[in-house]
Design an enzyme around this catalytic site. Structure first.
Site, PDB file in Angstrom:
ATOM      1  N   HIS A  48      -6.145  -5.750  -3.992  1.00  0.00           N
ATOM      2  CA  HIS A  48      -6.987  -5.757  -2.795  1.00  0.00           C
ATOM      3  C   HIS A  48      -7.340  -7.173  -2.352  1.00  0.00           C
ATOM      4  O   HIS A  48      -8.328  -7.378  -1.661  1.00  0.00           O
ATOM      5  CB  HIS A  48      -8.245  -4.904  -3.007  1.00  0.00           C
ATOM      6  CG  HIS A  48      -8.026  -3.456  -2.657  1.00  0.00           C
ATOM      7  ND1 HIS A  48      -8.926  -2.468  -2.958  1.00  0.00           N
ATOM      8  CD2 HIS A  48      -7.002  -2.838  -2.003  1.00  0.00           C
ATOM      9  CE1 HIS A  48      -8.463  -1.297  -2.522  1.00  0.00           C
ATOM     10  NE2 HIS A  48      -7.296  -1.497  -1.951  1.00  0.00           N
TER      11      HIS A  48
ATOM     12  N   ARG B  62       0.835  -1.212   0.000  1.00  0.00           N
ATOM     13  CA  ARG B  62       0.000   0.000   0.000  1.00  0.00           C
ATOM     14  C   ARG B  62       0.867   1.260   0.000  1.00  0.00           C
ATOM     15  O   ARG B  62       0.551   2.245  -0.675  1.00  0.00           O
ATOM     16  CB  ARG B  62      -0.944  -0.031   1.220  1.00  0.00           C
ATOM     17  CG  ARG B  62      -1.914   1.129   1.235  1.00  0.00           C
ATOM     18  CD  ARG B  62      -2.961   0.995   2.341  1.00  0.00           C
ATOM     19  NE  ARG B  62      -3.829   2.168   2.354  1.00  0.00           N
ATOM     20  CZ  ARG B  62      -4.087   2.897   3.442  1.00  0.00           C
ATOM     21  NH1 ARG B  62      -3.567   2.569   4.612  1.00  0.00           N
ATOM     22  NH2 ARG B  62      -4.876   3.948   3.356  1.00  0.00           N
TER      23      ARG B  62
ATOM     24  N   TRP C 224     -10.379  -8.576   2.693  1.00  0.00           N
ATOM     25  CA  TRP C 224     -11.005  -8.935   1.415  1.00  0.00           C
ATOM     26  C   TRP C 224     -11.093 -10.452   1.230  1.00  0.00           C
ATOM     27  O   TRP C 224     -11.741 -10.933   0.319  1.00  0.00           O
ATOM     28  CB  TRP C 224     -10.212  -8.340   0.253  1.00  0.00           C
ATOM     29  CG  TRP C 224     -10.376  -6.863   0.066  1.00  0.00           C
ATOM     30  CD1 TRP C 224     -11.355  -6.247  -0.673  1.00  0.00           C
ATOM     31  CD2 TRP C 224      -9.553  -5.807   0.571  1.00  0.00           C
ATOM     32  NE1 TRP C 224     -11.186  -4.881  -0.637  1.00  0.00           N
ATOM     33  CE2 TRP C 224     -10.088  -4.581   0.126  1.00  0.00           C
ATOM     34  CE3 TRP C 224      -8.417  -5.758   1.385  1.00  0.00           C
ATOM     35  CZ2 TRP C 224      -9.525  -3.336   0.428  1.00  0.00           C
ATOM     36  CZ3 TRP C 224      -7.862  -4.524   1.703  1.00  0.00           C
ATOM     37  CH2 TRP C 224      -8.413  -3.345   1.231  1.00  0.00           C
TER      38      TRP C 224
ATOM     39  N   HIS D  17       0.669   4.364  -2.547  1.00  0.00           N
ATOM     40  CA  HIS D  17       0.383   5.759  -2.181  1.00  0.00           C
ATOM     41  C   HIS D  17       1.548   6.680  -2.529  1.00  0.00           C
ATOM     42  O   HIS D  17       1.346   7.835  -2.875  1.00  0.00           O
ATOM     43  CB  HIS D  17       0.016   5.873  -0.700  1.00  0.00           C
ATOM     44  CG  HIS D  17      -1.413   5.534  -0.423  1.00  0.00           C
ATOM     45  ND1 HIS D  17      -2.211   6.222   0.445  1.00  0.00           N
ATOM     46  CD2 HIS D  17      -2.198   4.558  -0.940  1.00  0.00           C
ATOM     47  CE1 HIS D  17      -3.424   5.691   0.467  1.00  0.00           C
ATOM     48  NE2 HIS D  17      -3.445   4.664  -0.356  1.00  0.00           N
TER      49      HIS D  17
HETATM   50 FE1  HIF Z   1      -6.085   0.186  -1.449  1.00  0.00          FE
HETATM   51  N1  HIF Z   1      -7.143   0.636   0.222  1.00  0.00           N
HETATM   52  N2  HIF Z   1      -7.264   1.434  -2.557  1.00  0.00           N
HETATM   53  N3  HIF Z   1      -4.987  -0.223  -3.131  1.00  0.00           N
HETATM   54  N4  HIF Z   1      -4.880  -0.997  -0.323  1.00  0.00           N
HETATM   55  C1  HIF Z   1      -6.942   0.128   1.481  1.00  0.00           C
HETATM   56  C2  HIF Z   1      -5.994  -0.812   1.851  1.00  0.00           C
HETATM   57  C3  HIF Z   1      -5.080  -1.369   0.987  1.00  0.00           C
HETATM   58  C4  HIF Z   1      -8.337   2.168  -2.083  1.00  0.00           C
HETATM   59  C5  HIF Z   1      -8.739   2.261  -0.758  1.00  0.00           C
HETATM   60  C6  HIF Z   1      -8.197   1.523   0.292  1.00  0.00           C
HETATM   61  C7  HIF Z   1      -5.253   0.215  -4.395  1.00  0.00           C
HETATM   62  C8  HIF Z   1      -6.294   1.021  -4.778  1.00  0.00           C
HETATM   63  C9  HIF Z   1      -7.228   1.594  -3.919  1.00  0.00           C
HETATM   64  C10 HIF Z   1      -3.864  -1.776  -0.811  1.00  0.00           C
HETATM   65  C11 HIF Z   1      -3.341  -1.713  -2.084  1.00  0.00           C
HETATM   66  C12 HIF Z   1      -3.893  -1.010  -3.156  1.00  0.00           C
HETATM   67  C13 HIF Z   1      -7.885   0.704   2.389  1.00  0.00           C
HETATM   68  C14 HIF Z   1      -7.984   0.409   3.887  1.00  0.00           C
HETATM   69  C15 HIF Z   1      -8.680   1.558   1.655  1.00  0.00           C
HETATM   70  C16 HIF Z   1      -9.848   2.398   2.168  1.00  0.00           C
HETATM   71  C17 HIF Z   1      -6.906   1.157   4.691  1.00  0.00           C
HETATM   72  C18 HIF Z   1      -7.034   0.844   6.163  1.00  0.00           C
HETATM   73  O1  HIF Z   1      -8.133   1.009   6.699  1.00  0.00           O
HETATM   74  O2  HIF Z   1      -6.014   0.445   6.782  1.00  0.00           O
HETATM   75  C19 HIF Z   1      -8.977   2.825  -3.190  1.00  0.00           C
HETATM   76  C20 HIF Z   1     -10.212   3.726  -3.076  1.00  0.00           C
HETATM   77  C21 HIF Z   1      -8.304   2.467  -4.325  1.00  0.00           C
HETATM   78  C22 HIF Z   1      -8.586   2.886  -5.783  1.00  0.00           C
HETATM   79  C23 HIF Z   1      -9.848   2.337  -6.302  1.00  0.00           C
HETATM   80  C24 HIF Z   1      -4.297  -0.417  -5.397  1.00  0.00           C
HETATM   81  C25 HIF Z   1      -5.013  -1.414  -6.278  1.00  0.00           C
HETATM   82  C26 HIF Z   1      -5.789  -2.390  -5.466  1.00  0.00           C
HETATM   83  C27 HIF Z   1      -3.581   0.570  -6.357  1.00  0.00           C
HETATM   84  C28 HIF Z   1      -3.373  -1.104  -4.491  1.00  0.00           C
HETATM   85  O3  HIF Z   1      -2.317  -1.729  -4.841  1.00  0.00           O
HETATM   86  C29 HIF Z   1      -3.423  -2.688   0.215  1.00  0.00           C
HETATM   87  C30 HIF Z   1      -2.346  -3.770   0.052  1.00  0.00           C
HETATM   88  C31 HIF Z   1      -4.191  -2.439   1.343  1.00  0.00           C
HETATM   89  C32 HIF Z   1      -4.132  -3.164   2.695  1.00  0.00           C
HETATM   90  C33 HIF Z   1      -3.302  -2.396   3.696  1.00  0.00           C
HETATM   91  C34 HIF Z   1      -3.246  -3.049   5.047  1.00  0.00           C
HETATM   92  O4  HIF Z   1      -2.775  -2.367   5.983  1.00  0.00           O
HETATM   93  O5  HIF Z   1      -3.614  -4.209   5.208  1.00  0.00           O
END
Ligand code: HIF
Length: 293
Positions: A175, A48, A191, A52
């Site tokens: 995700h 993540r 997920w 970001h």
């Molecule tokens: Fe995420 N994402 N992501 N994301 N994400 C969260 C957590 C992770 C979006 C929202 C969230 C991508 C796109 C989007 C990961 C990887 C990627 C969370 C929860 C939210 C809300 C955070 C928390 O509460 O700790 C949105 C709106 C996206 C665009 C549609 C990417 C594609 C899937 C680019 C990507 O690689 C990962 C890994 C996590 C889990 C983090 C964790 O601490 O477990």
């Protein structure tokens, strides 16, 4: 419009072996701190962070992106949509102290590539050469996506990176890793049952589970299924839009196609906006497991 130039300048005199050492340090630290987040470990939050730190990119002026390593500044990291990522930067700080010659952009992206491979994901070629830039290059908040969006929001959002429908669907497959946390994002739950194994199950779950739209404890609407797994509205958008759905079906059926397409779009995400000279060879790292053989 003037475009920002981001020319890759790899760390001088460093070879594949030097970067493999950093990969190994990150991977070993992941192993020894595997209890993090109720046994999920640091892999997902590192993926993540790599995202970001790349997500500020804008193709219109070539600003933002992973190049400057600016996630190290409070100005960038304090975005409410990045809550929880302080765990990832804290995890990587000692790695940077061990290898102070490495730029932060290279550190954050290499962290993601290491995590992805160690969690069973595709072999992901990585190129060095990001150079730290100052706080004045941090774009104003507002470049991260909100989880409430529908399909047209997601499509429009990723157009800022120049990504097409197929690429967006492949990317969103990440995700499968990790979970949402009420205290970070106001969403709740993983997920999948397996939070630290990379696979195409995100797509299988989207298609096969029975999803119900419910209000969570933070009053946000999320899709829930039996067994305590969830989808964000932006995830669920992929089955609501016929152009996205086509690729969801493809990746649910074909793990190899998903791995190969995911690798390509993830590399593209991490390198957005950077000009790499032809002489900069993509580096392919061995996993810890492969090195035991
Ligand atoms: Fe995420 N994402 N992501 N994301 N994400 C969260 C957590 C992770 C979006 C929202 C969230 C991508 C796109 C989007 C990961 C990887 C990627 C969370 C929860 C939210 C809300 C955070 C928390 O509460 O700790 C949105 C709106 C996206 C665009 C549609 C990417 C594609 C899937 C680019 C990507 O690689 C990962 C890994 C996590 C889990 C983090 C964790 O601490 O477990």
């Amino acid at each position: 419009q003037t475009k920002t130039l981001h020319i890759a300048r790899p760390e001088k005199g460093k070879t594949l072996a030097d970067f493999q050492n950093i990969y190994n340090s990150i991977a070993e630290k992941m192993k020894s701190e595997s209890a993090y987040d109720d046994g999920t470990g640091y892999g997902p939050v590192l993926v993540r962070l790599s995202w970001h730190s790349s997500a500020t990119y804008d193709k219109n002026d070539n600003s933002g992106g992973s190049y400057g390593g600016t996630f190290r500044f409070k100005k960038e990291a304090s975005d409410v949509l990045s809550k929880g990522l302080e765990n990832a930067t804290k995890f990587l700080d000692p790695i940077h102290s061990e290898y102070p010659w490495l730029s932060h952009g290279d550190l954050y992206t290499l962290g993601g590539v290491t995590a992805l491979q160690e969690l069973g994901g595709p072999k992901t070629p990585w190129r060095p050469g990001r150079v730290d830039t100052g706080p004045e290059t941090v774009p104003a908040h507002g470049r991260l996506p909100i989880p409430e969006g529908n399909a047209s929001y997601v499509r429009n959002y990723y157009d800022r990176f120049g990504f097409n429908d197929q690429e967006v669907v492949a990317l969103l497959g990440a995700h499968i890793l990790g979970k949402t946390h009420l205290k970070n994002s106001g969403y709740d739950g993983p997920w999948d049952d397996d939070t630290n194994i990379f696979s195409n199950e995100f797509f299988g779950n989207l298609l096969e589970r029975k999803w119900t739209l419910e209000k969570n404890a933070a009053s946000n609407m999320q899709y829930n299924a039996k067994g305590g797994i969830m989808m964000l509205p932006t995830d669920y958008a992929l089955v609501q839009d016929p152009k996205y759905l086509k690729y969801v079906k493809k990746y649910a059926d074909d793990q190899d196609a998903f791995f190969s397409d995911f690798r390509d779009i993830y590399v593209k995400l991490l390198e957005r906006g950077i000009s790499f000279d032809d002489s900069i060879e993509p580096l392919v790292f061995k996993t810890l497991k492969e090195q035991l053989k």
